[in-house]
Design a protein around this motif. Sequence first.
Motif, PDB file in Angstrom:
ATOM      1  N   UNK A 113       7.184   7.661   4.815  1.00 49.02           N
ATOM      2  CA  UNK A 113       5.960   8.334   4.349  1.00 49.02           C
ATOM      3  C   UNK A 113       5.459   7.821   3.002  1.00 49.02           C
ATOM      4  N   UNK A 114       6.309   7.113   2.253  1.00 49.31           N
ATOM      5  CA  UNK A 114       5.902   6.564   0.963  1.00 49.31           C
ATOM      6  C   UNK A 114       5.220   5.201   1.114  1.00 49.31           C
ATOM      7  N   UNK A 170       0.877  -1.174   0.000  1.00 45.78           N
ATOM      8  CA  UNK A 170       0.000   0.000   0.000  1.00 45.78           C
ATOM      9  C   UNK A 170       0.911   1.219   0.000  1.00 45.78           C
ATOM     10  N   UNK A 171       1.033   1.839  -1.154  1.00 44.33           N
ATOM     11  CA  UNK A 171       2.063   2.853  -1.358  1.00 44.33           C
ATOM     12  C   UNK A 171       1.494   4.209  -1.724  1.00 44.33           C
ATOM     13  N   UNK A 172       2.274   5.218  -1.461  1.00 43.75           N
ATOM     14  CA  UNK A 172       1.946   6.567  -1.896  1.00 43.75           C
ATOM     15  C   UNK A 172       2.803   6.923  -3.109  1.00 43.75           C
ATOM     16  N   UNK A 173       2.405   7.952  -3.811  1.00 43.06           N
ATOM     17  CA  UNK A 173       3.126   8.410  -4.996  1.00 43.06           C
ATOM     18  C   UNK A 173       4.533   8.893  -4.605  1.00 43.06           C
ATOM     19  N   UNK A 174       5.556   8.603  -5.406  1.00 40.62           N
ATOM     20  CA  UNK A 174       5.545   8.002  -6.748  1.00 40.62           C
ATOM     21  C   UNK A 174       5.702   6.478  -6.768  1.00 40.62           C
ATOM     22  N   UNK A 175       5.861   5.854  -5.588  1.00 45.10           N
ATOM     23  CA  UNK A 175       6.058   4.405  -5.585  1.00 45.10           C
ATOM     24  C   UNK A 175       4.810   3.657  -6.044  1.00 45.10           C
ATOM     25  N   UNK A 176       3.631   4.217  -5.755  1.00 43.52           N
ATOM     26  CA  UNK A 176       2.394   3.563  -6.155  1.00 43.52           C
ATOM     27  C   UNK A 176       2.336   3.367  -7.660  1.00 43.52           C
ATOM     28  N   UNK A 177       2.650   4.416  -8.403  1.00 49.00           N
ATOM     29  CA  UNK A 177       2.600   4.333  -9.862  1.00 49.00           C
ATOM     30  C   UNK A 177       3.634   3.334 -10.392  1.00 49.00           C
ATOM     31  N   UNK A 178       4.785   3.322  -9.775  1.00 55.13           N
ATOM     32  CA  UNK A 178       5.841   2.390 -10.171  1.00 55.13           C
ATOM     33  C   UNK A 178       5.411   0.948  -9.919  1.00 55.13           C
ATOM     34  N   UNK A 179       4.754   0.727  -8.796  1.00 51.66           N
ATOM     35  CA  UNK A 179       4.280  -0.616  -8.455  1.00 51.66           C
ATOM     36  C   UNK A 179       3.137  -1.057  -9.372  1.00 51.66           C
ATOM     37  N   UNK A 186       4.101  -2.874 -12.677  1.00 49.48           N
ATOM     38  CA  UNK A 186       4.812  -4.155 -12.664  1.00 49.48           C
ATOM     39  C   UNK A 186       3.966  -5.243 -13.324  1.00 49.48           C
ATOM     40  N   UNK A 187       4.613  -6.048 -14.144  1.00 53.67           N
ATOM     41  CA  UNK A 187       3.902  -7.122 -14.855  1.00 53.67           C
ATOM     42  C   UNK A 187       4.363  -8.500 -14.407  1.00 53.67           C
ATOM     43  N   UNK A 188       5.533  -8.961 -14.881  1.00 55.25           N
ATOM     44  CA  UNK A 188       5.924 -10.335 -14.577  1.00 55.25           C
ATOM     45  C   UNK A 188       7.318 -10.482 -13.991  1.00 55.25           C
ATOM     46  N   UNK A 189       8.020  -9.360 -13.742  1.00 54.16           N
ATOM     47  CA  UNK A 189       9.364  -9.428 -13.201  1.00 54.16           C
ATOM     48  C   UNK A 189       9.479  -8.586 -11.926  1.00 54.16           C
ATOM     49  N   UNK A 190      10.323  -9.019 -10.985  1.00 54.97           N
ATOM     50  CA  UNK A 190      10.504  -8.233  -9.758  1.00 54.97           C
ATOM     51  C   UNK A 190      11.148  -6.894 -10.038  1.00 54.97           C
ATOM     52  N   UNK A 191      10.728  -5.888  -9.277  1.00 56.74           N
ATOM     53  CA  UNK A 191      11.242  -4.523  -9.443  1.00 56.74           C
ATOM     54  C   UNK A 191      11.609  -3.953  -8.078  1.00 56.74           C
ATOM     55  N   UNK A 192      12.787  -3.350  -7.997  1.00 57.20           N
ATOM     56  CA  UNK A 192      13.182  -2.637  -6.785  1.00 57.20           C
ATOM     57  C   UNK A 192      12.465  -1.291  -6.779  1.00 57.20           C
ATOM     58  N   UNK A 193      11.556  -1.104  -5.845  1.00 56.02           N
ATOM     59  CA  UNK A 193      10.785   0.134  -5.778  1.00 56.02           C
ATOM     60  C   UNK A 193      11.534   1.244  -5.065  1.00 56.02           C
TER      61      UNK A 193
END
Length: 275
Positions: free
Chosen positions: A178-179, A149-158, A161-168
Amino acid sequence: MKRRIGIVGFGHLGQYLYNAAFEREDLEVAFVWNRSSETLKGKVPDEYILKDLADFAERKPDLIVEVAHPVISGQYGESFLMHADYMVGSPTALADQSVEDKLRAAAKHHGLYIPSGAFWGGNDIQKMADRGSLKGLRVTMRKHPSSFKLNSPLKEKNDEIQDKPVVLYDGPVRALCPLAPNNVNTMAAACMAAHNLGFDKVQGCIVSDPELTDWHFVEVEVTGPGDVQAGKAFTVSTIRKNPAKVGAVTGSATYASFLSSMIGAMGRGSGVHLC
C-alpha cells in the motif's frame, strides 16, 4: 479461433498491449476501458470502447487484462472470473488478504493469472513452494528516485534524497504494497509464486539511488533446504538489469514481458497461475 482480450486501463502499458493485440492473428480486442474515456478518443475505435466496466460480459471476453489500478481487482475481480480468465497486472491488490482470498475462491471455472513482469525465476520458485522446500525469499528493487511513485511516509523520505542511495523500506511485502502500489508488483508476483511464504514472509527491499539514471535493478534471493546458519543451505541469487529512462516506473523490457504473459495466459484451467 482468436482469443478475445478485454483491456482494463489505457496508460503506457495498456496502449502497448492494445497495439500488440491488433498486430497478432491469434488475438482480437473485445473491449478497452479506461477511467477517463476521453483518453481513448482518437486512439481506439468507438466499437471497442467500453464506457461502463460493469457491462464487460456483454463483450464476451476470453481473457481480461487489468493494467489500471489495484482497486480494480477488489471491485471487479470476482465478476471477471465468473465469465473469463483474469490477468492481474496490479498484483499489489492481493496484499489485501480479503481480495486474495475471494479471487482464489472465485477462480473455480477460469484461471487467475499473475504476470511475472520483472520477477525472474518465478516458475522454479513456485515449484519449490509447491513442494514446501522454499524456506526464504527476498526481493530487492533499486531505481532512480524519480521512478518511484510512493505514498506517505516513504514519499517524504524519497523526496529528501540528494546524492546517495537510501533504503526506503526493508521488511515484509504486505506492508510495503500500500506504500508503493505502482512500484512493487514484481514483489507481489513473488509472494503469489512463493505461496507457502506469502505476503507476510516474503521480504521486500526498495532502494532509491540517484545514480541509476539508465537502469532498474531487481535482485531475487532464494533460500531452500539446508543449514542457513552454517552456510550450507540451497541458495539462488539473480540480478535483473532492465533499461529504463529517468522517471519511468516501468522498465522497457517489462513491456515485452507483459505481452508474453498476456499471450501465455490461457489453457491452464482453474486456479492461480504465474504467466
